[in-house]
Design a protein around this motif. Structure first.
Motif, PDB file in Angstrom:
ATOM      1  N   VAL A  28       0.834  -1.207   0.000  1.00 19.61           N
ATOM      2  CA  VAL A  28       0.000   0.000   0.000  1.00 19.61           C
ATOM      3  C   VAL A  28       0.867   1.254   0.000  1.00 19.61           C
ATOM      4  O   VAL A  28       0.613   2.209  -0.754  1.00 19.61           O
ATOM      5  CB  VAL A  28      -0.957  -0.007   1.207  1.00 19.61           C
ATOM      6  N   HIS A  29       1.904   1.270   0.841  1.00 23.87           N
ATOM      7  CA  HIS A  29       2.787   2.446   0.895  1.00 23.87           C
ATOM      8  C   HIS A  29       3.451   2.683  -0.458  1.00 23.87           C
ATOM      9  O   HIS A  29       3.617   3.844  -0.882  1.00 23.87           O
ATOM     10  CB  HIS A  29       3.843   2.248   1.977  1.00 23.87           C
ATOM     11  N   ARG A  30       3.832   1.605  -1.113  1.00 23.58           N
ATOM     12  CA  ARG A  30       4.456   1.716  -2.445  1.00 23.58           C
ATOM     13  C   ARG A  30       3.512   2.399  -3.427  1.00 23.58           C
ATOM     14  O   ARG A  30       3.937   3.225  -4.239  1.00 23.58           O
ATOM     15  CB  ARG A  30       4.816   0.301  -2.907  1.00 23.58           C
ATOM     16  N   LEU A  31       2.228   2.086  -3.357  1.00 23.52           N
ATOM     17  CA  LEU A  31       1.258   2.732  -4.237  1.00 23.52           C
ATOM     18  C   LEU A  31       1.124   4.211  -3.898  1.00 23.52           C
ATOM     19  O   LEU A  31       1.032   5.058  -4.793  1.00 23.52           O
ATOM     20  CB  LEU A  31      -0.099   2.042  -4.114  1.00 23.52           C
ATOM     21  N   ALA A  32       1.106   4.526  -2.609  1.00 17.02           N
ATOM     22  CA  ALA A  32       0.951   5.917  -2.195  1.00 17.02           C
ATOM     23  C   ALA A  32       2.100   6.772  -2.706  1.00 17.02           C
ATOM     24  O   ALA A  32       1.901   7.933  -3.099  1.00 17.02           O
ATOM     25  CB  ALA A  32       0.856   5.993  -0.672  1.00 17.02           C
ATOM     26  N   THR A  33       3.317   6.216  -2.740  1.00 18.09           N
ATOM     27  CA  THR A  33       4.473   6.995  -3.172  1.00 18.09           C
ATOM     28  C   THR A  33       4.506   7.223  -4.676  1.00 18.09           C
ATOM     29  O   THR A  33       5.256   8.078  -5.146  1.00 18.09           O
ATOM     30  CB  THR A  33       5.786   6.310  -2.754  1.00 18.09           C
ATOM     31  N   ALA A  67      -1.586   4.414   3.512  1.00 15.14           N
ATOM     32  CA  ALA A  67      -1.887   5.120   2.263  1.00 15.14           C
ATOM     33  C   ALA A  67      -1.393   6.561   2.263  1.00 15.14           C
ATOM     34  O   ALA A  67      -1.440   7.226   1.215  1.00 15.14           O
ATOM     35  CB  ALA A  67      -3.393   5.091   1.993  1.00 15.14           C
ATOM     36  N   ASP A  68      -0.957   7.064   3.403  1.00 17.65           N
ATOM     37  CA  ASP A  68      -0.380   8.409   3.479  1.00 17.65           C
ATOM     38  C   ASP A  68      -1.294   9.469   2.883  1.00 17.65           C
ATOM     39  O   ASP A  68      -0.846  10.371   2.169  1.00 17.65           O
ATOM     40  CB  ASP A  68       0.988   8.456   2.782  1.00 17.65           C
ATOM     41  N   GLY A  69      -2.577   9.363   3.166  1.00 21.41           N
ATOM     42  CA  GLY A  69      -3.519  10.378   2.711  1.00 21.41           C
ATOM     43  C   GLY A  69      -4.151  10.113   1.361  1.00 21.41           C
ATOM     44  O   GLY A  69      -5.091  10.817   0.973  1.00 21.41           O
ATOM     45  N   VAL A  70      -3.666   9.119   0.616  1.00 20.67           N
ATOM     46  CA  VAL A  70      -4.321   8.748  -0.642  1.00 20.67           C
ATOM     47  C   VAL A  70      -5.671   8.111  -0.298  1.00 20.67           C
ATOM     48  O   VAL A  70      -5.740   7.260   0.597  1.00 20.67           O
ATOM     49  CB  VAL A  70      -3.460   7.755  -1.448  1.00 20.67           C
ATOM     50  N   PRO A  71      -6.749   8.499  -0.957  1.00 20.75           N
ATOM     51  CA  PRO A  71      -8.060   7.925  -0.618  1.00 20.75           C
ATOM     52  C   PRO A  71      -8.077   6.409  -0.773  1.00 20.75           C
ATOM     53  O   PRO A  71      -7.575   5.873  -1.765  1.00 20.75           O
ATOM     54  CB  PRO A  71      -9.003   8.587  -1.623  1.00 20.75           C
ATOM     55  N   VAL A  72      -8.658   5.734   0.186  1.00 19.51           N
ATOM     56  CA  VAL A  72      -8.774   4.274   0.168  1.00 19.51           C
ATOM     57  C   VAL A  72     -10.241   3.896   0.006  1.00 19.51           C
ATOM     58  O   VAL A  72     -11.101   4.357   0.768  1.00 19.51           O
ATOM     59  CB  VAL A  72      -8.215   3.644   1.455  1.00 19.51           C
ATOM     60  N   ILE A  73     -10.512   3.070  -0.997  1.00 19.86           N
ATOM     61  CA  ILE A  73     -11.851   2.533  -1.249  1.00 19.86           C
ATOM     62  C   ILE A  73     -11.833   1.067  -0.821  1.00 19.86           C
ATOM     63  O   ILE A  73     -11.015   0.295  -1.316  1.00 19.86           O
ATOM     64  CB  ILE A  73     -12.230   2.657  -2.731  1.00 19.86           C
ATOM     65  N   VAL A  74     -12.711   0.694   0.081  1.00 19.24           N
ATOM     66  CA  VAL A  74     -12.670  -0.648   0.684  1.00 19.24           C
ATOM     67  C   VAL A  74     -13.833  -1.500   0.191  1.00 19.24           C
ATOM     68  O   VAL A  74     -14.995  -1.069   0.240  1.00 19.24           O
ATOM     69  CB  VAL A  74     -12.706  -0.545   2.226  1.00 19.24           C
ATOM     70  N   GLY A  75     -13.526  -2.711  -0.265  1.00 11.92           N
ATOM     71  CA  GLY A  75     -14.555  -3.648  -0.683  1.00 11.92           C
ATOM     72  C   GLY A  75     -15.347  -4.179   0.493  1.00 11.92           C
ATOM     73  O   GLY A  75     -14.771  -4.558   1.518  1.00 11.92           O
ATOM     74  N   ILE A  76     -16.674  -4.225   0.332  1.00 12.09           N
ATOM     75  CA  ILE A  76     -17.545  -4.662   1.440  1.00 12.09           C
ATOM     76  C   ILE A  76     -18.475  -5.806   1.027  1.00 12.09           C
ATOM     77  O   ILE A  76     -19.419  -6.129   1.746  1.00 12.09           O
ATOM     78  CB  ILE A  76     -18.368  -3.487   1.999  1.00 12.09           C
ATOM     79  N   GLY A  77     -18.242  -6.435  -0.099  1.00 13.38           N
ATOM     80  CA  GLY A  77     -19.117  -7.493  -0.574  1.00 13.38           C
ATOM     81  C   GLY A  77     -19.157  -8.691   0.353  1.00 13.38           C
ATOM     82  O   GLY A  77     -18.156  -9.058   0.972  1.00 13.38           O
ATOM     83  N   ALA A  78     -20.314  -9.330   0.482  1.00 16.72           N
ATOM     84  CA  ALA A  78     -20.495 -10.535   1.290  1.00 16.72           C
ATOM     85  C   ALA A  78     -21.802 -11.204   0.876  1.00 16.72           C
ATOM     86  O   ALA A  78     -22.637 -10.592   0.192  1.00 16.72           O
ATOM     87  CB  ALA A  78     -20.510 -10.200   2.784  1.00 16.72           C
TER      88      ALA A  78
END
Length: 299
Positions: A28-33, A67-78
């Protein structure tokens, strides 16, 4: 948040053991950078369907934390609405900027079943929701009529559609048709990485991307080219990645290929999928490694 590149990382899980929290945090941190526009935690690549409520809540918190402030969208399917509502509560408590809902099923779902699910969940949200249309995993196919009904529910902010037609004119006509059906407040995001360039060039607002979660740089280059009005460059970037798209097709989807790629790059341990998923064998791993080296896709 619902435009540009949304990168969906793997959730590393070692067989029957728990989540590899350190590896996930690094992913995740790698994506944020790399300045992705959002991070999609617990999508299909994130193996959400194989995790307990506690594990999913922990992943959501880890994603927001790293995520260092990058918006995070979380999957909630069940499978059950009650469990979707629990996942939504946990995601919001973790600080998610949005949620992503796929109509997961064992028994076949009707349009009314799916509308009822989204109606109840959207009414309980304090963050925006993405309609997650992924018939390859859910075995449910959205109709345009259902898109339209759902898009007018409260908190619905985006629709993640499957791949667009291969013909550019047909792709553009498809997106223009959806634009006429959906409110102006609802963005359209393409998935199906092999057709991402065609979708973005046809007018999609976002790319909900599998490879973006492991290879953010080429995914960003493709996205930015399309956003800059350079369709030929975006198509060239996609064509360059054709060996990767071929691997996805060969192995029935992206998950096992991405898992092998993450292991090859040393981003995770060799075993990084929840059982019963075994991942690729040695020969197939070698194929993935060869494509990564050929395309110079490095960590």
């Amino acid at each position: 948040m619902f435009t540009g590149l949304s990168a969906f990382p793997l959730t590393p899980v070692s067989g029957n053991a728990g989540i590899d929290e350190k590896a996930y945090g690094r992913l995740v941190h790698r994506l944020a950078t790399t300045s992705v526009d959002s991070i999609g935690a617990l999508g299909s690549t994130g193996s959400y369907a194989y995790l307990t409520r506690e594990e999913r809540a922990r992943v959501a918190r880890l994603a927001v934390e790293h995520a260092d402030g990058v918006p995070v969208i979380v999957g909630i399917g069940a499978l059950r609405t009650r469990h979707v509502l629990e996942a939504a509560e946990d995601a919001q408590n973790a600080g998610a900027a949005g949620v992503l809902l796929a109509p997961v099923s064992y028994q076949p779902l009707t349009d009314d079943d799916v509308f009822g699910l989204f109606e109840e969940v959207s009414a309980h949200l304090s963050v925006p929701l993405v309609i997650y249309d992924n018939p390859g995993t859910t075995h449910f196919t959205f109709t345009d009529e259902l898109y339209t009904r759902l898009a007018h529910l409260p908190n619905v902010a985006s629709v993640k559609i499957p791949g667009v037609p291969a013909d550019p004119e047909a792709a553009r006509a498809r997106i223009e048709h959806l634009r006429r059906l959906l409110p102006a407040t609802v963005t359209i995001g393409v998935s199906g990485d092999a057709t991402a360039a065609k979708g973005l060039n046809a007018g999609c607002d976002a790319w909900y991307s599998v490879i973006g979660g492991t290879f953010p740089e080429p995914a960003l280059a493709l996205t930015r080219a399309a956003q800059a009005g350079q369709p030929e460059r975006a198509e060239r970037d996609s064509q360059r990645l054709q060996p990767l798209w071929d691997l996805f097709a060969q192995h029935g989807g992206s998950l096992r290929v991405v898992a092998a790629a993450a292991a090859h790059l040393g981003l995770t341990t060799p075993r990084n999928l929840p059982l019963p998923l075994r991942g690729l064998g040695a020969k197939e791993h070698a194929q993935v490694a060869a494509v990564i080296e050929k395309l110079q896709l490095h960590a």
